[in-house]
Enzyme design. Structure first.
Site, short mmCIF file in Angstrom:
data_model
loop_
_atom_site.label_atom_id
_atom_site.label_comp_id
_atom_site.label_asym_id
_atom_site.label_seq_id
_atom_site.Cartn_x
_atom_site.Cartn_y
_atom_site.Cartn_z
N LYS A 176 0.84 -1.28 0.08
CA LYS A 176 0.19 -0.01 -0.09
C LYS A 176 0.87 1.18 -0.04
O LYS A 176 2.26 1.16 0.07
CB LYS A 176 -0.99 0.10 1.22
CG LYS A 176 -2.03 -1.23 1.16
CD LYS A 176 -2.94 -0.91 2.53
CE LYS A 176 -4.06 -2.08 2.44
NZ LYS A 176 -4.63 -2.18 3.59
N HIS B 218 -2.23 -5.22 1.32
CA HIS B 218 -3.42 -5.97 1.40
C HIS B 218 -3.18 -7.35 0.76
O HIS B 218 -2.24 -7.51 -0.02
CB HIS B 218 -4.22 -5.17 0.43
CG HIS B 218 -5.42 -6.20 -0.27
ND1 HIS B 218 -6.52 -6.14 0.53
CD2 HIS B 218 -5.41 -6.94 -1.46
CE1 HIS B 218 -7.24 -6.94 -0.09
NE2 HIS B 218 -6.79 -7.43 -1.30
N GLU C 213 -9.85 -10.46 -7.53
CA GLU C 213 -9.05 -9.32 -7.42
C GLU C 213 -7.84 -9.33 -8.48
O GLU C 213 -7.37 -8.41 -9.07
CB GLU C 213 -8.29 -9.46 -6.02
CG GLU C 213 -9.14 -8.85 -5.15
CD GLU C 213 -8.96 -9.02 -3.67
OE1 GLU C 213 -9.68 -8.65 -2.50
OE2 GLU C 213 -7.81 -9.50 -3.44
N ASN D 214 -1.76 0.01 7.47
CA ASN D 214 -1.36 -1.49 7.87
C ASN D 214 -0.57 -1.97 6.55
O ASN D 214 -0.46 -3.17 6.63
CB ASN D 214 -2.50 -2.39 8.24
CG ASN D 214 -3.70 -2.39 7.12
OD1 ASN D 214 -3.39 -1.74 6.05
ND2 ASN D 214 -4.63 -3.05 7.65
N TYR E 168 -12.40 -2.17 -3.11
CA TYR E 168 -12.97 -2.02 -1.73
C TYR E 168 -14.42 -1.92 -1.62
O TYR E 168 -15.14 -1.43 -0.62
CB TYR E 168 -12.29 -0.95 -0.77
CG TYR E 168 -10.94 -1.19 -0.25
CD1 TYR E 168 -10.74 -2.37 0.34
CD2 TYR E 168 -9.65 -0.43 -0.77
CE1 TYR E 168 -9.44 -2.68 0.66
CE2 TYR E 168 -8.43 -0.79 -0.38
CZ TYR E 168 -8.38 -1.99 0.63
OH TYR E 168 -7.17 -2.21 0.99
P1 IDP Z 1 -7.66 -6.98 5.52
O1 IDP Z 1 -7.13 -5.96 4.91
O2 IDP Z 1 -6.88 -7.45 6.74
O3 IDP Z 1 -8.17 -8.00 4.79
P2 IDP Z 1 -10.43 -5.70 5.94
O4 IDP Z 1 -11.23 -5.97 7.29
O5 IDP Z 1 -10.65 -6.30 4.49
O6 IDP Z 1 -8.80 -6.28 6.30
O7 IDP Z 1 -10.28 -4.03 5.63
C1 IDP Z 1 -9.70 -3.38 4.56
C2 IDP Z 1 -8.79 -2.50 5.06
O8 IDP Z 1 -9.49 -1.32 5.42
C3 IDP Z 1 -7.59 -2.69 6.04
O9 IDP Z 1 -6.50 -3.43 5.60
C4 IDP Z 1 -7.47 -1.27 6.36
O10 IDP Z 1 -6.52 -0.71 5.50
C5 IDP Z 1 -8.80 -0.74 6.25
N1 IDP Z 1 -9.44 -0.87 7.59
C6 IDP Z 1 -10.13 -1.89 8.10
N2 IDP Z 1 -10.84 -1.51 9.31
C7 IDP Z 1 -10.47 -0.10 9.49
C8 IDP Z 1 -10.70 0.92 10.67
O11 IDP Z 1 -11.50 0.71 11.61
N3 IDP Z 1 -10.23 1.84 10.39
C9 IDP Z 1 -9.35 2.38 9.42
N4 IDP Z 1 -9.18 1.71 8.22
C10 IDP Z 1 -9.78 0.30 8.66
#
Ligand code: IDP
Length: 151
Positions: free
Chosen positions: A9, A115, A126, A112, A49
């Protein structure tokens, strides 16, 4: 063999961690079969997304993914989806296990770093959203039998 879609990312790119992410996936034994460096359009981010549309973090997530270039990749290997998710770590870096990318380089869920597809079905969807079939490279890695084999 399974394929999975991976993104370094914008925060990973800005922090110079593309190489570190690739290194860890290579060391795991996975094989890179497609890669491209690109600035993500709002349209592509919203398609990728779509499942999160309407959630409180959705708008910020789209801004984050479009805020700087990303490195999009496809990795192949036995149980590649599970293996890559494990190497990435839990979504929230403070809940990710030590030794995972998100733990070792992250603090906040909104930054984080990576992805990775969460199921083989989503991986296929995807991969076809981000890559054309001709961008996938079929190749034989010379050490494959030393990473995967039952003899
Ligand atoms: P993943 O990336 O581990 O599959 P997902 O629940 O699919 O997790 O969420 C997608 C992305 O959305 C996360 O990687 C993160 O970047 C963002 N995200 C998820 N939950 C939050 C939140 O509570 N606050 C801000 N960003 C979030």
């Amino acid at each position: 063999m399974e394929r999975t879609f991976v993104l370094a990312k914008p925060d990973a790119v800005q922090r110079g961690l593309i190489g570190e992410i690739i290194k860890r996936l290579e060391q795991r034994g996975l094989k890179l079969v497609a890669a491209k460096f690109l600035q993500v359009s709002t349209d592509l981010a919203e398609q990728h997304y779509a499942i999160h549309k309407g959630k409180p973090f959705y708008e910020g997530l789209i801004r984050y993914i479009c805020s700087a270039p990303v490195m999009a990749m496809v990795w192949e290997g036995p149980q590649a989806v599970t293996a890559v998710r494990q190497t990435m770590g839990a979504t929230r870096p403070t809940e990710a296990a030590p030794g995972t990318i998100r733990h070792d380089f992250g603090l906040e869920v909104g930054r984080n770093l990576t992805h990775a597809s969460d199921s083989p079905e989503n991986a296929q969807a995807e991969i076809s959203l981000w890559f054309k079939p001709e961008e996938m490279v079929d190749w034989k890695q010379s050490n494959e039998t030393w990473i995967s084999g039952n003899n």
